[in-house]
Scaffold this motif. Structure first.
Motif, short mmCIF file in Angstrom:
data_model
loop_
_atom_site.label_atom_id
_atom_site.label_comp_id
_atom_site.label_asym_id
_atom_site.label_seq_id
_atom_site.Cartn_x
_atom_site.Cartn_y
_atom_site.Cartn_z
N ALA A 524 -11.61 30.02 102.06
CA ALA A 524 -12.01 30.35 103.27
C ALA A 524 -13.61 30.91 103.03
CB ALA A 524 -11.04 31.45 104.15
N ASN A 525 -14.38 30.28 104.02
CA ASN A 525 -15.77 31.00 103.91
C ASN A 525 -16.30 31.84 104.97
OD1 ASN A 525 -18.43 30.81 102.42
ND2 ASN A 525 -19.42 29.62 103.99
N VAL A 526 -16.58 32.98 104.48
CA VAL A 526 -16.57 34.14 105.38
C VAL A 526 -18.28 34.42 105.36
CG1 VAL A 526 -16.17 36.53 106.22
CG2 VAL A 526 -14.43 35.23 104.86
N THR A 527 -18.81 34.46 106.86
CA THR A 527 -20.20 34.59 106.90
C THR A 527 -20.40 35.76 108.06
OG1 THR A 527 -20.47 32.86 108.42
CG2 THR A 527 -21.02 32.48 105.96
N TRP A 528 -21.60 36.38 108.02
CA TRP A 528 -22.12 37.29 109.12
C TRP A 528 -23.35 37.54 108.79
CZ3 TRP A 528 -19.10 38.49 104.61
CH2 TRP A 528 -19.92 39.56 103.85
N ARG A 529 -23.82 38.30 109.95
CA ARG A 529 -25.24 38.86 110.18
C ARG A 529 -25.34 40.19 109.91
NH1 ARG A 529 -25.09 35.34 114.58
NH2 ARG A 529 -25.43 37.19 116.01
N ALA A 530 -26.44 40.72 109.37
CA ALA A 530 -26.65 42.23 109.06
C ALA A 530 -26.46 43.05 110.41
CB ALA A 530 -27.73 42.48 108.51
N ALA A 531 -25.63 44.14 109.81
CA ALA A 531 -25.22 45.04 110.93
C ALA A 531 -26.50 46.07 111.20
CB ALA A 531 -24.12 45.99 110.39
N ALA A 532 -26.53 46.59 112.44
CA ALA A 532 -27.67 47.47 112.66
C ALA A 532 -27.66 48.77 112.08
CB ALA A 532 -27.74 48.04 114.21
N THR A 533 -28.60 49.09 111.20
CA THR A 533 -28.88 50.32 110.17
C THR A 533 -28.46 51.75 110.88
OG1 THR A 533 -30.96 50.35 110.43
CG2 THR A 533 -30.23 48.84 108.91
N ASN A 534 -28.77 51.69 112.14
CA ASN A 534 -28.84 53.27 112.85
C ASN A 534 -29.32 54.20 112.08
OD1 ASN A 534 -27.56 51.89 114.82
ND2 ASN A 534 -25.52 52.39 114.30
N GLY A 535 -30.71 54.12 111.37
CA GLY A 535 -31.55 55.05 110.73
C GLY A 535 -31.33 55.13 109.46
N SER A 536 -30.41 54.47 108.74
CA SER A 536 -30.22 54.43 107.26
C SER A 536 -29.75 52.91 106.90
CB SER A 536 -29.06 55.43 107.07
OG SER A 536 -28.75 55.40 105.59
N PRO A 537 -30.43 52.64 105.65
CA PRO A 537 -30.11 51.14 105.17
C PRO A 537 -28.90 51.02 104.83
CG PRO A 537 -32.00 52.33 104.05
CD PRO A 537 -31.35 53.15 105.04
N VAL A 538 -28.03 49.84 105.27
CA VAL A 538 -26.59 49.63 104.68
C VAL A 538 -26.57 49.30 103.30
CG1 VAL A 538 -25.01 47.75 104.85
CG2 VAL A 538 -26.24 48.24 107.00
N THR A 539 -25.75 50.00 102.85
CA THR A 539 -25.64 50.03 101.29
C THR A 539 -24.50 49.28 100.68
OG1 THR A 539 -24.09 52.05 101.33
CG2 THR A 539 -26.53 52.45 101.01
N ALA A 540 -23.66 48.88 101.50
CA ALA A 540 -22.56 48.07 101.26
C ALA A 540 -21.68 47.32 102.44
CB ALA A 540 -21.51 48.82 100.46
N TYR A 541 -21.36 46.30 102.25
CA TYR A 541 -20.19 45.52 103.26
C TYR A 541 -18.90 45.53 102.31
CZ TYR A 541 -24.12 44.10 106.18
OH TYR A 541 -25.24 44.12 107.06
N HIS A 542 -17.85 46.03 103.27
CA HIS A 542 -16.60 45.99 102.75
C HIS A 542 -15.62 44.98 103.58
CE1 HIS A 542 -17.43 49.79 100.73
NE2 HIS A 542 -17.93 50.19 101.73
N VAL A 543 -15.08 43.87 102.88
CA VAL A 543 -14.49 42.78 103.44
C VAL A 543 -12.90 43.11 102.96
CG1 VAL A 543 -14.34 40.35 103.59
CG2 VAL A 543 -16.45 41.28 102.97
N SER A 544 -12.26 42.75 104.06
CA SER A 544 -10.62 42.73 103.86
C SER A 544 -10.00 41.65 104.54
CB SER A 544 -10.15 43.94 104.29
OG SER A 544 -10.24 44.28 105.62
N TRP A 545 -8.96 41.10 104.10
CA TRP A 545 -8.35 39.93 104.71
C TRP A 545 -6.73 39.86 104.16
CZ3 TRP A 545 -11.76 39.81 100.53
CH2 TRP A 545 -11.00 39.67 99.34
N ARG A 546 -6.01 39.34 105.25
CA ARG A 546 -4.54 38.99 105.12
C ARG A 546 -4.03 37.86 105.90
NH1 ARG A 546 -1.99 41.11 109.75
NH2 ARG A 546 -3.21 42.38 110.94
N ARG A 547 -2.98 37.21 105.56
CA ARG A 547 -2.41 36.34 106.34
C ARG A 547 -1.79 36.88 107.65
NH1 ARG A 547 -0.50 34.72 100.83
NH2 ARG A 547 -1.83 33.24 99.89
N ALA A 548 -1.08 36.10 108.45
CA ALA A 548 -0.70 36.58 109.59
C ALA A 548 0.73 37.25 109.30
CB ALA A 548 -0.13 35.24 110.57
N ASP A 549 1.46 36.79 108.08
CA ASP A 549 2.57 37.57 107.89
C ASP A 549 2.44 38.86 106.96
OD1 ASP A 549 1.98 36.52 105.50
OD2 ASP A 549 3.96 35.53 105.12
N GLY A 550 1.01 39.32 106.94
CA GLY A 550 0.94 40.34 106.12
C GLY A 550 0.84 40.17 104.51
N SER A 551 1.01 38.91 104.12
CA SER A 551 0.82 38.70 102.64
C SER A 551 -0.65 38.10 102.25
CB SER A 551 1.97 37.61 102.17
OG SER A 551 1.36 36.44 103.03
#
Length: 694
Positions: A524-551
């Motif tokens: 699976a290829n996950v893509t996104w655009r940059a988040a709004a920084t709200n006054g401080s640069p984004v230092t990291a993106y945290h990606v998490s995933w799971r199947r529908a049954d939790g596995s």
């Protein structure tokens, strides 16, 4: 706790010499435990505060004496508003505001807006108190070191350990977060398996997580989750878990099944104890450590049980049962009547007494015998006295009548002295100025004047702090404070320089989150655009995933410049859910989440060819000889694929290429020189247009 109020009344009526003498006596006795500490000397908070909306006042209930011993007028707060207390201040917490009052002055000192228009959970602990706004995912620390901490996402009920650490459950993304005393951000070191639902609780060994999905309990620490221990009972999602254990067992209320379970979190006992409850609408439970209190809203009843499941007491709740029980720092459990005029107090052993909160001082009731197991109260409460008298103040012992003395000459009033200890702290376009009282010099202080470059402000003589707004961020300011009485204005004192700055906030949710799954792929290829920084640069993106049954659950942390992540071999036989959270210096922001199933067709991918640049090859010369210009789109980002060149005469050649991070690739290859022959390119089941060579 009650000594704050008693001393306040005493101070208002006694000469200074008598107070000093009383202090010496009390300090001497306090070492032996025979006297109550003076205000400012207590270490833990005792008793319980309740807001009575009819009388427009907050009352302090002495849990040991079983009476209300102090009253603070707080008009206008919503009925049922929780009240939290710190060492010197108290806080009434209606949904719209935070109302701060002094525990020694017994008066409202400040009102500020709340961070979210919802009922908070009040937590009294070391480093606090705190207000936890669960729907907004925000915690406010109250007191001198006040702070607003964004946790992110909806929160479950919090728990606080003995050292003042606050543990919070982020429900939507299955994270357990820790807020250390004095910290201005949370750490979320634990990812629950499969984002399981559940509740936090405390045992002698520290915090634990009771898992609704697999009916287990696990120890919680910054290092992670411990091994699961089977509870031996069904814990539905609607179950309520007491925040503190009772005689080494966790108390779990199955609201739908009308059962109280008492389970050993270590798994070493013979098994759980289950108590069948009468039909009712149970709104919550709390533990004193040796007994558990259970509120039945439907029958307006408080029932108590010990750790073995034996019933200790049962009492009707005057004024209605709308609120769950709360455990005080004195190990008693308090249940507020819906009218705010009554409190039921459960002592550590399970006996229950009623306290009327009506402005009168009421003697303690006879506690219920510890062995009472019936449904009737262990003892009937004594008749109430009329509620039209105020709480009687504690009167000092009579002092010896002073001998007549010569009346000293009256000293005329003079302007006040300079305010003491003027300080300022910067905010976003604002600054908060604080100062100590100025010497009055014989006349009541009527006001304080605060000046700064570009403005001035006047406040009352009893005010010690004010917030200046409308300041320019990035500009340094100093603040000068002077006091006034009827004799005039005294000398001023000035703060150190402070510079307002825009408030840092956690970033926004990543934009344009997309998950691309191709037929025939396992990635699976996950893509996104940059988040709004709200006054401080984004230092990291945290990606998490799971199947529908939790596995198949997993997670990864990427640099702040990242905009894509390839999840390899996730499998696509069932939908997968992916969340991406941005982080900056202010903490983690809200998650962007998407669920995607297989079903994208090869038409999503395309190969388009045209004649490319002239070239020279074996038996192939310009102008007939040239390369094929190949444009591939919609393929899995970063994946290496094979492309094949085919002509009317058969397979002409093949090679391996690596798709770019955007799922695209442009390349020129496969020399052609036969005029009029058809040629085409294919890869992973996708075929290009046919090109007649010219």
């Amino acid at each position: 706790m009650e000594t704050h109020r008693d001393f306040a009344w005493f101070r208002a009526r006694a000469p200074i010499a008598a107070i000093v003498a009383g202090c010496v006596a009390v300090v001497g006795i306090a070492i032996t435990g025979a006297a109550k500490p003076l205000p400012g000397l207590d270490i833990t908070q005792s008793g319980h505060w309740i807001y009575n909306s009819v009388l427009g006042s907050a009352f302090h209930v002495d849990g040991s004496g079983k009476y209300a011993d102090a009253r603070v007028p707080v008009p206008g707060a919503d009925p049922g508003s929780p009240v939290a207390q710190g060492p010197t201040q108290g806080y009434v917490l209606p949904p719209s505001s935070v109302i701060e009052f002094g525990k020694s002055t017994l008066s409202v000192e400040k009102t500020t807006p709340s961070p979210s228009n919802e009922w908070p959970v009040a937590v009294e602990t070391k480093g606090g108190p705190y207000g936890v706004y669960r729907q907004a995912g925000v915690v406010i620390r109250l007191g001198e070191a006040s702070a607003k901490i964004t946790v992110g996402g909806r929160l479950g009920d919090p728990v606080a350990t003995a050292d003042g650490r606050l543990w919070l459950h982020r429900i939507d993304d299955g994270l357990l977060c820790e807020l250390a005393p004095g910290a201005d951000r949370v750490s979320c070191p634990i990812v629950l398996p499969g984002r399981h639902k559940g509740s936090l609780a405390l045992t002698a060994d520290g915090p634990v997580f009771v898992d609704n999905d697999d009916d287990t309990v696990r120890r919680v620490s910054p290092a992670g989750l411990g091994e699961p221990v089977r509870l031996g009972v069904d814990v539905p999602e609607t179950a309520v878990v007491a925040a503190n254990e009772v005689d080494g067992r966790l108390a779990i209320l199955d609201r739908q099944g009308a059962r109280l379970h008492l389970v050993d979190p270590t798994g070493r006992s013979t098994g759980p104890v289950s108590v069948a409850l009468p039909p009712g609408d149970y709104v919550g439970l709390a533990s004193s450590g040796s007994a558990v209190a259970l509120v039945d809203k439907g029958n307006h009843t408080l029932s108590t049980y010990d750790g073995a499941g034996r019933k200790r007491d049962s009492r009707p709740i005057p004024g209605g049962a709308e609120h769950p029980p709360v455990r005080g720092q004195d190990s008693r459990v308090y249940v507020d009547g819906a009218d705010g005029a009554h409190v039921l107090v459960m002592d550590p052993g399970g006996a229950v007494n009623e306290v009327a909160v009506t402005g009168e001082k009421k003697p303690a009731e006879t506690p219920a015998p510890s062995g009472n197991s019936g449904d009737k109260p262990a003892s009937e409460p004594p008749p109430r006295e009329p509620a039209d008298r105020p709480i009687a103040p504690v009167q000092p012992k009579p002092q010896p009548k002073p001998q007549p003395k010569t009346t000293p000459a009256v000293v005329p009033a003079s302007p006040p002295g300079a305010p003491r200890s003027v300080t300022a702290s910067a905010g976003d376009g604002a600054a908060t100025v604080r100062w100590g009282a100025a010497p009055a010099n014989g006349a009541t202080l009527t006001g304080y004047r605060i000046t700064w470059a570009g403005g001035e402000k006047t406040v009352g003589g009893g005010v010690r702090t004010t917030t200046i707004t409308g300041l320019a961020n990035g500009t340094a300011y100093t603040f000068t404070v002077s006091a006034t009485n009827r004799a005039g204005t005294g000398p001023s004192a000035t703060s150190a320089s402070v510079t307002p700055a825009a408030a840092l906030r956690p970033p926004g949710a990543p934009a344009g989150l997309n998950v691309l799954i191709k037929t025939g792929d396992t990635d699976a290829n996950v893509t996104w655009r940059a988040a709004a920084t709200n006054g401080s640069p984004v230092t990291a993106y945290h990606v998490s995933w799971r199947r529908a049954d939790g596995s198949g659950a997993g997670s990864a942390s990427l640099p702040g410049s990242a905009t894509a992540r390839l999840i390899a071999d996730i499998g696509i036989e069932q939908p997968i859910t992916v969340s991406v959270v941005a982080e900056n210096a202010a903490g983690r922001g809200p998650a962007a989440t998407v669920t995607k199933a297989k079903g994208d067709t090869p038409a999503d991918r395309s190969i388009v060819i045209s004649r490319g640049a002239d070239t020279t090859a074996d038996r192939c010369e310009p102008p007939a000889c040239g390369l094929i210009h190949i444009v591939m789109s919609g393929f899995t980002a970063g994946k290496t694929v094979s492309i094949t060149c085919t002509t009317d005469d058969g397979v002409h050649g093949g090679k391996s290429v690596k798709i770019g991070p955007d799922g695209k690739l442009t390349v020129e290859a496969f020399p052609q020189g036969t005029i009029g022959r058809n040629v085409w390119i294919s890869s992973e089941g996708v075929q290009s247009n046919k090109l007649t060579w010219k």
